[in-house]
Scaffold this motif. Structure first.
Motif, PDB file in Angstrom:
ATOM      1  N   GLU A 136     -10.687  59.294  26.912  1.00 28.40           N
ATOM      2  CA  GLU A 136     -10.088  58.067  27.437  1.00 28.40           C
ATOM      3  C   GLU A 136      -9.609  58.181  28.879  1.00 28.40           C
ATOM      4  O   GLU A 136      -9.433  57.163  29.551  1.00 28.40           O
ATOM      5  CB  GLU A 136      -8.935  57.609  26.553  1.00 28.40           C
ATOM      6  N   ASP A 137      -9.435  59.374  29.384  1.00 25.25           N
ATOM      7  CA  ASP A 137      -9.006  59.498  30.772  1.00 25.25           C
ATOM      8  C   ASP A 137     -10.177  59.618  31.740  1.00 25.25           C
ATOM      9  O   ASP A 137      -9.964  59.868  32.941  1.00 25.25           O
ATOM     10  CB  ASP A 137      -8.053  60.679  30.935  1.00 25.25           C
ATOM     11  N   SER A 138     -11.381  59.444  31.256  1.00 28.61           N
ATOM     12  CA  SER A 138     -12.543  59.373  32.140  1.00 28.61           C
ATOM     13  C   SER A 138     -13.514  58.259  31.738  1.00 28.61           C
ATOM     14  O   SER A 138     -14.281  57.785  32.583  1.00 28.61           O
ATOM     15  CB  SER A 138     -13.281  60.724  32.182  1.00 28.61           C
ATOM     16  N   SER A 139     -13.489  57.830  30.504  1.00 24.40           N
ATOM     17  CA  SER A 139     -14.375  56.735  30.095  1.00 24.40           C
ATOM     18  C   SER A 139     -13.880  55.410  30.669  1.00 24.40           C
ATOM     19  O   SER A 139     -12.683  55.224  30.913  1.00 24.40           O
ATOM     20  CB  SER A 139     -14.450  56.639  28.568  1.00 24.40           C
ATOM     21  N   GLN A 140     -14.804  54.493  30.893  1.00 24.27           N
ATOM     22  CA  GLN A 140     -14.479  53.178  31.455  1.00 24.27           C
ATOM     23  C   GLN A 140     -14.572  52.117  30.371  1.00 24.27           C
ATOM     24  O   GLN A 140     -15.416  52.197  29.463  1.00 24.27           O
ATOM     25  CB  GLN A 140     -15.417  52.836  32.610  1.00 24.27           C
ATOM     26  N   ILE A 141     -13.725  51.101  30.474  1.00 21.04           N
ATOM     27  CA  ILE A 141     -13.639  50.100  29.420  1.00 21.04           C
ATOM     28  C   ILE A 141     -14.953  49.339  29.246  1.00 21.04           C
ATOM     29  O   ILE A 141     -15.305  48.953  28.133  1.00 21.04           O
ATOM     30  CB  ILE A 141     -12.454  49.125  29.671  1.00 21.04           C
ATOM     31  N   GLY A 142     -15.697  49.138  30.338  1.00 24.35           N
ATOM     32  CA  GLY A 142     -16.985  48.472  30.202  1.00 24.35           C
ATOM     33  C   GLY A 142     -17.935  49.265  29.332  1.00 24.35           C
ATOM     34  O   GLY A 142     -18.626  48.709  28.464  1.00 24.35           O
ATOM     35  N   GLY A 143     -17.963  50.586  29.534  1.00 17.70           N
ATOM     36  CA  GLY A 143     -18.796  51.438  28.695  1.00 17.70           C
ATOM     37  C   GLY A 143     -18.287  51.509  27.270  1.00 17.70           C
ATOM     38  O   GLY A 143     -19.070  51.544  26.315  1.00 17.70           O
ATOM     39  N   ASN A 144     -16.949  51.513  27.106  1.00 14.02           N
ATOM     40  CA  ASN A 144     -16.373  51.507  25.758  1.00 14.02           C
ATOM     41  C   ASN A 144     -16.837  50.282  24.981  1.00 14.02           C
ATOM     42  O   ASN A 144     -17.188  50.368  23.796  1.00 14.02           O
ATOM     43  CB  ASN A 144     -14.843  51.497  25.820  1.00 14.02           C
ATOM     44  N   VAL A 145     -16.836  49.133  25.652  1.00 17.66           N
ATOM     45  CA  VAL A 145     -17.245  47.891  24.984  1.00 17.66           C
ATOM     46  C   VAL A 145     -18.764  47.855  24.800  1.00 17.66           C
ATOM     47  O   VAL A 145     -19.262  47.442  23.754  1.00 17.66           O
ATOM     48  CB  VAL A 145     -16.752  46.669  25.783  1.00 17.66           C
ATOM     49  N   ALA A 146     -19.510  48.312  25.806  1.00 15.28           N
ATOM     50  CA  ALA A 146     -20.969  48.293  25.719  1.00 15.28           C
ATOM     51  C   ALA A 146     -21.496  49.191  24.611  1.00 15.28           C
ATOM     52  O   ALA A 146     -22.608  48.981  24.111  1.00 15.28           O
ATOM     53  CB  ALA A 146     -21.580  48.709  27.056  1.00 15.28           C
ATOM     54  N   THR A 147     -20.696  50.196  24.207  1.00 16.34           N
ATOM     55  CA  THR A 147     -21.104  51.080  23.112  1.00 16.34           C
ATOM     56  C   THR A 147     -20.296  50.838  21.841  1.00 16.34           C
ATOM     57  O   THR A 147     -20.468  51.560  20.861  1.00 16.34           O
ATOM     58  CB  THR A 147     -20.948  52.553  23.521  1.00 16.34           C
ATOM     59  N   ASN A 148     -19.415  49.831  21.869  1.00 13.02           N
ATOM     60  CA  ASN A 148     -18.549  49.543  20.718  1.00 13.02           C
ATOM     61  C   ASN A 148     -17.837  50.814  20.259  1.00 13.02           C
ATOM     62  O   ASN A 148     -17.968  51.257  19.116  1.00 13.02           O
ATOM     63  CB  ASN A 148     -19.344  48.931  19.557  1.00 13.02           C
ATOM     64  N   ALA A 149     -17.063  51.393  21.164  1.00 16.57           N
ATOM     65  CA  ALA A 149     -16.411  52.675  20.904  1.00 16.57           C
ATOM     66  C   ALA A 149     -15.449  52.591  19.716  1.00 16.57           C
ATOM     67  O   ALA A 149     -14.931  51.522  19.380  1.00 16.57           O
ATOM     68  CB  ALA A 149     -15.654  53.125  22.160  1.00 16.57           C
TER      69      ALA A 149
END
Length: 468
Positions: A136-149
């Motif tokens: 979480e301290d390097s991932s971006q929210i757009g990628g989190n949503v795009a991959t349904n984290a």
């Protein structure tokens, strides 16, 4: 390609469009070093309009686009393929929080915002953004949503999909999808944002996200319980969920083999019990107030579990330091695996009640393929997500993983599907699981997905070689 690059630089500027080989090189590989591709440019826009300008030109010249977040994915979804005309579109400069509303309990942010920063910003406003994961301290929210984290709090708050109220995105032709509503109720037709969530950049570029916030859980209590089997862990989950309800924030499982890796490769961790046990369950309860009552509830439930022989030992955190120490035993497993060498990682989900049976039969099938392979099983037991990882036999060369990857994955995934599970729980498909995805996915669902892809991206320029 030269004409395209000249127009792109003229539209966005050389500071946004990077074309030197030395500038492009760091963006061509995934963080694990498994995948590497090619690209003619890296584009780092600062606004949604610049993303739209970029996409209009890419659409005109039929240039493939790979959107890249924090490069924390495990399936190669944000790494370009071998086409030299790819461009990499990074949203790392789009990192502003647009609004936080503590009445509606919403947060609106650029897609390039670091997840950990968003969690801290919500905390400063006495609110909780519950999406929490190791990167979480390097991932971006757009990628989190795009991959349904997913992460550790899914058992209580659900996947990223459940937290998204609205999305802003740029479509392949450069049109801007203005869907950043923060409404809790909107029954005006198809919920189009859901198509973008989990699409891994194959339908458009997510540029902004509206998220729901929750009340902060200032009070936490953790217990590490030793169990004899996955079946015992299942019965323990049944008891804890029934007694604690919405206070149950995490229910994590890991085997003694995983603990052994952590003890071997991670400094500053200690054995939680005097004796070793086959497996362990880490349970966290969280609430808005009354730490004493929460701890008492957890102690009562674990007392019942010990009486009913649903666990064989337990250690309840008595301080924040102890709580963090217990969590480290679970959170450091991935780092310990990295130190141990290449592991074949299988991020799978199963109906929770089928986990014990699956673990038994999957091992039988794997032993037929590779009798001496080592199994490292851990994950988010409370929501049915296992990280079913396989490593080389003791003493074998590290090249074993590459040589056995397909045979091992086939055996694991066949068993997963036999139990009505999924070959990807929270990591997505990307490049890693594309073949298995096309093999195991229902044909009608694949047909509908291809039709949706055709509507959004008729020229096939969005993240080629991924998912479909």
């Amino acid at each position: 390609m030269q004409e395209f690059l000249e127009k792109l630089q003229a539209a966005l500027g050389p500071d946004v469009v990077q074309t030197e080989a030395a500038d492009i090189e760091p963006w061509l590989s995934d963080w694990r070093g498994v995948y590497k591709g090619q690209a003619q440019a890296v584009v780092r826009p600062v606004s949604t309009e610049q993303v739209a300008q970029c996409m209009r030109l890419c659409s005109q010249y039929k240039v493939p686009v790979v959107t890249r977040g924090g490069n924390t994915g495990l399936c190669g979804a944000a790494t370009p393929d071998a086409r030299p005309d790819n461009i990499i579109l990074s949203l790392d400069r789009m990192n502003q929080i647009r609004s936080i509303d503590t009445i509606a309990n919403t947060l609106v942010a650029d897609a390039g915002c670091i997840l950990g920063n968003l969690r801290r910003a919500a905390q400063e406003q006495d609110r909780l953004l519950p999406l929490s994961l190791a990167a979480e301290d390097s991932s971006q929210i757009g990628g989190n949503v795009a991959t349904n984290a997913g992460g550790v709090n899914v058992v209580r708050y659900g996947m990223a999909r459940e937290l998204v109220l609205g999305i802003e995105a740029v479509l392949p032709d450069g049109e801007i999808f203005n869907g950043l509503q923060t409404l809790r109720k909107d029954n005006t037709g198809y919920d189009l944002k859901q198509l973008l969530i989990g699409s891994e950049g194959t339908l458009g570029v997510i540029t902004g996200v509206a998220l729901r916030l929750h009340a902060p859980t200032h009070v936490r209590s953790v217990v590490l319980a030793a169990v004899e089997s996955e079946q015992q862990a299942l019965e323990l989950f049944r008891l804890v969920f029934g007694a604690c309800g919405p206070r149950l924030q995490a229910f994590e499982f890991f085997t003694d083999a995983c603990l052994d890796l952590v003890l071997t490769h991670v400094e500053g961790v200690q054995l939680p019990f005097g004796d070793r046990h086959p497996a362990y369950v880490l349970i966290e309860l969280a609430d808005t107030a009354n730490e004493e009552a929460l701890t008492q509830l957890l102690e009562e439930v674990i007392g019942q579990a010990l009486e009913q022989e649903l666990c064989v030992d337990a250690a309840v955190s008595a301080s924040l330091a102890q709580l963090q120490a217990l969590w480290r035993l679970r959170e450091e497993i991935s780092e310990a695996q990295r130190a141990d060498g290449p592991h074949l990682k299988h991020d799978i989900s199963l109906p929770i009640e089928q986990i014990p049976a699956f673990v038994k039969t999957a091992e039988v099938q794997l032993r037929k393929v590779s009798p001496d392979c080592r199994l490292f099983i851990f994950g988010h037991f409370g929501d049915g997500n296992l990280h079913y990882n396989v490593s080389r036999p003791a003493g074998a060369d590290k090249s074993w993983a590459a040589e056995w990857e397909i045979r091992i994955a086939d055996a694991v995934f066949e068993e997963v599907m036999a139990y009505g599970g999924s070959i990807s729980a929270e990591h997505g498909i990307g490049q890693l699981k594309r073949h298995a995805f096309l093999h195991h996915k229902d044909p009608l669902q694949l047909k509908l997905m291809r039709q949706i892809k055709q509507v959004f991206d008729p020229d096939g320029i969005m993240n080629p070689g991924k998912v479909l």
